[in-house]
Design a protein around this motif. Structure first.
Motif, PDB file in Angstrom:
ATOM      1  N   UNK A   1       0.835  -1.199   0.000  1.00 57.09           N
ATOM      2  CA  UNK A   1       0.000   0.000   0.000  1.00 57.09           C
ATOM      3  C   UNK A   1       0.869   1.248   0.000  1.00 57.09           C
ATOM      4  N   UNK A   2       0.299   2.324  -0.542  1.00 58.26           N
ATOM      5  CA  UNK A   2       1.017   3.580  -0.603  1.00 58.26           C
ATOM      6  C   UNK A   2       0.780   4.442   0.634  1.00 58.26           C
ATOM      7  N   UNK A   3       1.847   5.033   1.151  1.00 61.09           N
ATOM      8  CA  UNK A   3       1.749   5.885   2.337  1.00 61.09           C
ATOM      9  C   UNK A   3       2.579   7.149   2.135  1.00 61.09           C
ATOM     10  N   UNK A   4       2.284   8.144   2.940  1.00 60.27           N
ATOM     11  CA  UNK A   4       3.102   9.360   2.986  1.00 60.27           C
ATOM     12  C   UNK A   4       3.391   9.692   4.442  1.00 60.27           C
ATOM     13  N   UNK A   5       4.459  10.445   4.671  1.00 59.13           N
ATOM     14  CA  UNK A   5       4.865  10.826   6.013  1.00 59.13           C
ATOM     15  C   UNK A   5       4.573  12.309   6.231  1.00 59.13           C
ATOM     16  N   UNK A   6       3.914  12.618   7.321  1.00 62.83           N
ATOM     17  CA  UNK A   6       3.555  13.999   7.634  1.00 62.83           C
ATOM     18  C   UNK A   6       4.023  14.335   9.046  1.00 62.83           C
ATOM     19  N   UNK A   7       4.810  15.391   9.191  1.00 65.61           N
ATOM     20  CA  UNK A   7       5.278  15.767  10.519  1.00 65.61           C
ATOM     21  C   UNK A   7       4.117  16.301  11.348  1.00 65.61           C
ATOM     22  N   UNK A   8       3.972  15.777  12.561  1.00 56.52           N
ATOM     23  CA  UNK A   8       2.833  16.128  13.406  1.00 56.52           C
ATOM     24  C   UNK A   8       3.168  17.187  14.446  1.00 56.52           C
ATOM     25  N   UNK A   9       4.463  17.451  14.667  1.00 57.76           N
ATOM     26  CA  UNK A   9       4.823  18.523  15.598  1.00 57.76           C
ATOM     27  C   UNK A   9       5.537  19.636  14.833  1.00 57.76           C
ATOM     28  N   UNK A  10       5.869  20.710  15.510  1.00 55.23           N
ATOM     29  CA  UNK A  10       6.474  21.869  14.865  1.00 55.23           C
ATOM     30  C   UNK A  10       7.863  21.539  14.349  1.00 55.23           C
ATOM     31  N   UNK A  11       8.163  22.035  13.148  1.00 56.76           N
ATOM     32  CA  UNK A  11       9.432  21.719  12.481  1.00 56.76           C
ATOM     33  C   UNK A  11      10.528  22.680  12.929  1.00 56.76           C
TER      34      UNK A  11
END
Length: 496
Positions: free
Chosen positions: A87-97
């Protein structure tokens, strides 16, 4: 001179030489952003410019790296960043960069030296454009900084980022007039053909037209190597989703021994009170056995290592200033700790970057076969100005102005007459001669490189004398880079 009232011999000493001009520093950047802490002993350094000379000093006053946390999301309707269990996934930062720490690593990897840090908050605070702007304002009372960078500006909302960058330009070119701004392009990791818009044109349209000679920008962002494999573990991932994906992966294995080994370790993922030894063991076991785990960590590391190029260029400026001089154009030099530019730029694609109709030149970072990754541009944002088109010309003039200004301060309230004028003229000429000998001024003889004018009937009128004004005119021929080299070939008749 002592009054001669008693017969005897009196000694009178006279200065034979004029004062000397002390060269000001040319590469002292000021970084504004968030840090883990901001303490000097028990005193807070929040919103206080603080000078550091190395990463060791930075860590002692401002702490270490942040802990970015990423969520694993299914890529619905978008191109997947990685495939896990089909399956295809993406990564998303959940806290402040928070990225100032990583930018500092990049700065020192490219030759950085002394710099100022303005911490506007720690890792528990959200980004606030007003705090960043206030951090820029604290630099007004500092004399040493010569460059200003806000690397985290590109993580604000677009309108807030633009307003902050305009404030930085105004600080450098309007309030201080002795500093240079290194700006980063919002969404500069995208291609210019991106369906969501051309980041370069959007930057040009938004930045305005004020004080452009005091700033420069670079495109694209860069994939760096400042964050190592050891720095990223399961602590940087949403462990619930990660555990679910690893369990699905393990269920397909035929090796029952390996399955049992992973099954023993997986429950520890959600144990917040796990000892460090057990954390290290869990990480090692998962890294050695799980393709899902390795893929997720690799994707996180690539995302964290994607940084804007401003801090790297501040390091390049510092290295060149220390080895060649501020008059050397900061281009045709390699950039360290870079894997690849986020976007590959061809010769033809750079044409609009370097010579746009608006004059707002954007300097390219390009890959050359056999030569590596190089900075391939040396223009300010005021590319249509023949005076201030080149970065080294603008920065050299700042260097000359500040050095002479500081030296001339010694003559404030001195008699405004010929002896003072001669001393000042000799002082400035001696300084400029030294710069010319080092290659900072153009000309085969000193008379072609510079001239200094001061005096009644030359630069001043009798009214200027009465009003206490001393006017000095300094003419300098600053070296400009050979940006375009033309080699002409022509056939000639055979002679023998």
């Amino acid at each position: 001179m002592a009054a001669m009232k008693t017969p005897g011999v009196y000694i009178v000493e006279k200065n034979a030489f004029p004062n000397s001009v002390v060269e000001v520093a040319t590469a002292v950047p000021a970084f504004i952003g968030h840090t883990e802490k901001a303490m000097n002993g028990n005193k807070s350094l929040i919103n206080k410019p603080w000078r550091v000379t190395s990463m060791a000093e930075f860590r002692s006053y401002f702490g270490g790296e942040p802990t970015p946390v990423f969520e694993i999301q299914e890529a619905e309707g978008t191109e997947p960043e990685l495939l896990l269990n089909g399956k295809g996934y993406k990564m998303q930062q959940s806290n402040t960069a928070y990225t100032l720490y990583y930018n500092m690593l990049l700065f020192y990897a490219n030759g950085g030296g002394p710099c100022y840090i303005v911490s506007v908050g720690d890792y528990t605070m959200d980004f606030d454009a007003e705090k960043f702007t206030a951090g820029v304002e604290t630099l007004i009372k500092e004399q040493e900084p010569t460059m200003v960078l806000v690397p985290e500006a590109i993580y604000l909302e677009k309108s807030a980022c633009v307003a902050l960058q305009q404030a930085v330009l105004a600080h450098c070119g309007l309030k201080m007039k002795n500093r240079f701004a290194l700006l980063d392009i919002y969404n500069g990791y995208r291609s210019r053909q991106d369906p969501e818009g051309d980041p370069v044109n959007e930057f040009r349209e938004a930045i305005g037209s004020n004080h452009l000679a005091f700033g420069a920008t670079y495109y694209p962002w860069i994939n760096t190597s400042v964050v190592s494999e050891k720095s990223i573990t399961y602590a940087n991932v949403d462990v619930a989703k990660l555990k679910e994906l690893i369990e699905a992966e393990v269920a397909e294995w035929k090796d029952e021994k390996r399955q049992a080994q992973i099954a023993e370790q997986l429950p520890k993922l959600e144990d917040a009170e796990l000892e460090q030894v057990d954390k290290d063991l869990l990480h090692t076991v998962l890294l050695q056995n799980s393709l899902v785990y390795r893929s997720v960590l690799k994707e996180i590391r690539q995302k964290v290592n994607l940084l804007p190029p401003g801090a790297a260029m501040a390091g390049v400026y510092t290295m060149l200033d220390n080895t060649r001089g501020v008059w050397k154009a900061p281009a045709n030099v390699s950039v360290s700790n870079i894997v690849a530019p986020a976007v590959n730029i061809s010769h033809d694609e750079q044409e609009d970057l370097n010579v746009p109709l608006s004059g707002k030149a954007v300097n390219a970072i390009r890959t050359f076969t056999g030569e590596g990754i190089k900075v391939w541009g040396a223009r300010t944002l005021d590319g249509n100005s023949l005076d201030w088109r080149y970065i080294n010309v603008r920065r050299t003039m700042i260097f000359l102005e500040e050095s002479v200004k500081n030296a001339a301060r010694a003559y404030v309230f001195e008699p405004n007459e010929a002896n003072t004028w001669l001393n000042i003229k000799s002082m400035i000429e001696n300084f400029l001669r030294g710069i010319w000998k080092r290659g900072g001024l153009a000309g085969s003889v000193p008379e072609d490189a510079y001239s200094v004018h001061v005096g009644l009937g030359d630069t001043m009128t009798p009214e200027d004398i009465l009003e206490g004004i001393m006017r000095i005119t300094v003419l300098v021929a600053i070296t400009r880079p050979a940006e375009f080299i033309e080699i002409t070939f022509q056939q000639q008749m055979q002679k023998s």
